[in-house]
Design a protein around this motif. Structure first.
Motif, short mmCIF file in Angstrom:
data_model
loop_
_atom_site.label_atom_id
_atom_site.label_comp_id
_atom_site.label_asym_id
_atom_site.label_seq_id
_atom_site.Cartn_x
_atom_site.Cartn_y
_atom_site.Cartn_z
N ILE A 52 1.05 -0.88 -0.09
CA ILE A 52 -0.01 0.17 0.22
C ILE A 52 1.01 0.69 -0.30
N SER A 53 0.91 1.86 -1.31
CA SER A 53 1.61 3.18 -0.84
C SER A 53 0.39 4.18 -0.37
N TYR A 54 1.25 4.79 0.54
CA TYR A 54 0.27 5.91 1.23
C TYR A 54 0.67 7.16 1.66
N ASP A 55 0.30 8.41 1.00
CA ASP A 55 1.21 10.14 1.24
C ASP A 55 -0.35 11.17 1.40
N SER A 56 0.15 12.06 1.80
CA SER A 56 -0.90 13.45 2.11
C SER A 56 0.05 13.88 1.72
N ALA A 57 -0.68 15.05 0.97
CA ALA A 57 -0.98 16.41 0.87
C ALA A 57 -1.19 17.86 2.10
N ASN A 58 -1.89 18.47 1.77
CA ASN A 58 -2.59 19.83 1.68
C ASN A 58 -2.80 21.02 1.83
N LYS A 59 -3.54 21.32 1.76
CA LYS A 59 -4.70 22.90 0.93
C LYS A 59 -4.88 23.41 1.60
N ASN A 60 -4.60 25.03 1.36
CA ASN A 60 -5.40 26.04 1.40
C ASN A 60 -6.49 26.66 1.30
N CYS A 61 -7.05 26.78 2.97
CA CYS A 61 -8.68 26.82 2.44
C CYS A 61 -8.84 28.75 2.95
N GLN A 62 -10.14 28.92 2.27
CA GLN A 62 -10.40 30.16 2.02
C GLN A 62 -12.07 30.36 2.69
N ALA A 63 -12.04 29.17 3.21
CA ALA A 63 -13.70 29.02 3.00
C ALA A 63 -14.09 29.45 4.29
N LYS A 75 2.50 23.15 2.36
CA LYS A 75 3.46 22.70 1.55
C LYS A 75 3.91 24.24 0.20
N ASP A 76 2.19 25.54 0.25
CA ASP A 76 2.13 26.38 -0.16
C ASP A 76 1.30 27.41 0.70
N PRO A 77 3.00 28.10 0.91
CA PRO A 77 2.73 28.74 2.94
C PRO A 77 1.97 30.63 1.80
N ARG A 78 0.88 30.57 2.35
CA ARG A 78 0.66 31.46 1.76
C ARG A 78 -0.53 32.19 3.30
N ASN A 79 -0.03 32.00 4.07
CA ASN A 79 -0.56 32.25 5.45
C ASN A 79 -1.73 32.10 5.83
N LEU A 80 -2.40 31.18 5.05
CA LEU A 80 -3.79 30.91 5.89
C LEU A 80 -4.15 29.32 6.31
N PRO A 81 -4.95 28.29 6.05
CA PRO A 81 -5.53 27.66 7.01
C PRO A 81 -5.35 27.00 6.81
N ILE A 82 -5.20 25.69 6.57
CA ILE A 82 -4.91 24.75 5.89
C ILE A 82 -5.80 23.53 6.47
N PHE A 83 -6.48 21.77 5.47
CA PHE A 83 -6.43 21.10 5.79
C PHE A 83 -5.56 20.25 5.10
N ASN A 84 -5.77 18.68 5.51
CA ASN A 84 -4.79 17.58 4.98
C ASN A 84 -5.81 16.96 4.19
N TYR A 85 -5.94 15.86 3.45
CA TYR A 85 -6.28 14.55 3.63
C TYR A 85 -5.15 13.62 2.63
N ALA A 86 -5.53 12.17 2.69
CA ALA A 86 -4.64 11.67 2.54
C ALA A 86 -4.97 10.92 1.66
N VAL A 87 -4.25 9.61 0.63
CA VAL A 87 -4.94 8.21 -0.25
C VAL A 87 -3.66 6.93 0.31
N ALA A 88 -4.45 5.87 0.30
CA ALA A 88 -3.50 4.62 0.21
C ALA A 88 -4.14 4.15 -1.00
N TYR A 89 -2.56 4.20 -2.27
CA TYR A 89 -3.06 2.76 -2.89
C TYR A 89 -2.73 1.47 -2.91
N ASP A 90 -3.26 0.66 -3.60
CA ASP A 90 -2.92 -1.18 -3.61
C ASP A 90 -1.99 -0.89 -4.70
N THR A 91 -0.97 -0.76 -4.60
CA THR A 91 0.21 -0.41 -5.84
C THR A 91 0.52 -2.07 -6.56
N ASN A 92 -0.08 -3.03 -6.16
CA ASN A 92 -0.15 -4.31 -6.68
C ASN A 92 -1.37 -4.35 -8.56
#
Length: 244
Positions: A52-63, A75-92
């Motif tokens: 299982i390949s597992y990786d995450s990222a985050n996104k800025n949010c102005q909502a 990961k994209d610093p703009r002095n904004l709050p963020i949320f994280n999301y991740a995906v687990a992927y079956d490489t086989n």
């Protein structure tokens, strides 16, 4: 563009409008989402050994005022709050297995053990994990050992023991034909070593060297030296040529 190049699994491969897709996602409840993930993972072959390949990222949010959105390591610093999301992927089998979303203040390194428990809860036992350096820590390594999971993880290059391994094996494989990995235009070798002083077993460390990356790094270092030097570029190049 995605819809024109990937299977959509819709009737007659119909492409729906952005509005239609947005309305569909808005109509999905949390219970429906959880139910789908439970059913999807229940249909996987849990007897099969997978990675299982597992990786995450985050996104800025102005909502606005959203509980999950917090200030963190963007990961994209703009002095904004963020949320994280991740995906687990079956490489086989090249299939996504599950995803996670969690508050922006939580760093990758502390989220891994929760993901491992989730994978276990879905019934995955004969698995290994492929992880990037963001999840590297002694505690996470020990936890995966306790769970009996195999893993491949990128280590943090500035760690003292990593620098020691590289210096110890420097010059042993970088230009040897038997160490050449032609597909990736890279040289590599594997050594066995303890990860930390109290480690109970020796690990396999895979060391890689790329001429292209080394050349690019030297160029960056040269440009930085030129910027910080009172000498002209031509003077520096002449000096380097003499040193050769």
């Amino acid at each position: 563009m995605y819809a024109y190049n990937h299977p959509l699994f819709t009737e007659k491969m119909h492409i729906y409008s952005d509005t239609k897709v947005s309305d569909f996602f808005a109509s999905i409840t949390d219970d429906q989402s959880i139910g789908f993930l439970n059913e999807w993972n229940a249909t996987r072959d849990h007897r099969e050994k997978i990675y299982i390949s597992y990786d995450s990222a985050n996104k800025n949010c102005q909502a606005g005022d959203i509980e999950m959105v917090e200030f963190g390591h963007a990961k994209d610093p703009r002095n904004l709050p963020i949320f994280n999301y991740a995906v687990a992927y079956d490489t086989n089998n090249r299939e996504p297995l599950f995803y996670e979303q969690y508050p922006g203040s939580i760093v990758d390194i502390s989220q891994l053990q929760f993901m491992l428990e989730k994978a276990k809860g879905y019934g995955y036992k004969r698995v290994g994990f492929i992880l990037d350096r963001g999840y590297f820590s002694k505690e996470n390594i020990r936890y995966m050992d306790q769970c009996g999971y195999d893993f491949v993880i990128m280590v943090k290059g500035m760690a003292t023991f990593v620098s020691g391994l590289i210096l110890e094996n420097r010059g042993k494989f970088e230009n040897k034909r038997e160490c050449n990995i032609r597909k990736y235009k890279t040289y590599g070798m594997t050594v066995r070593h303890q990860l930390y002083a109290s480690d109970e077993e020796e690990r396999y460390f895979h060391l890689y060297y790329s001429d292209q990356k080394a050349s690019a790094q030297r160029k960056q270092e040269l440009l930085k030296a030129v910027e910080n030097s009172p000498r002209t570029y031509d003077e520096i190049m002449a000096f380097l040529k003499e040193e050769e």
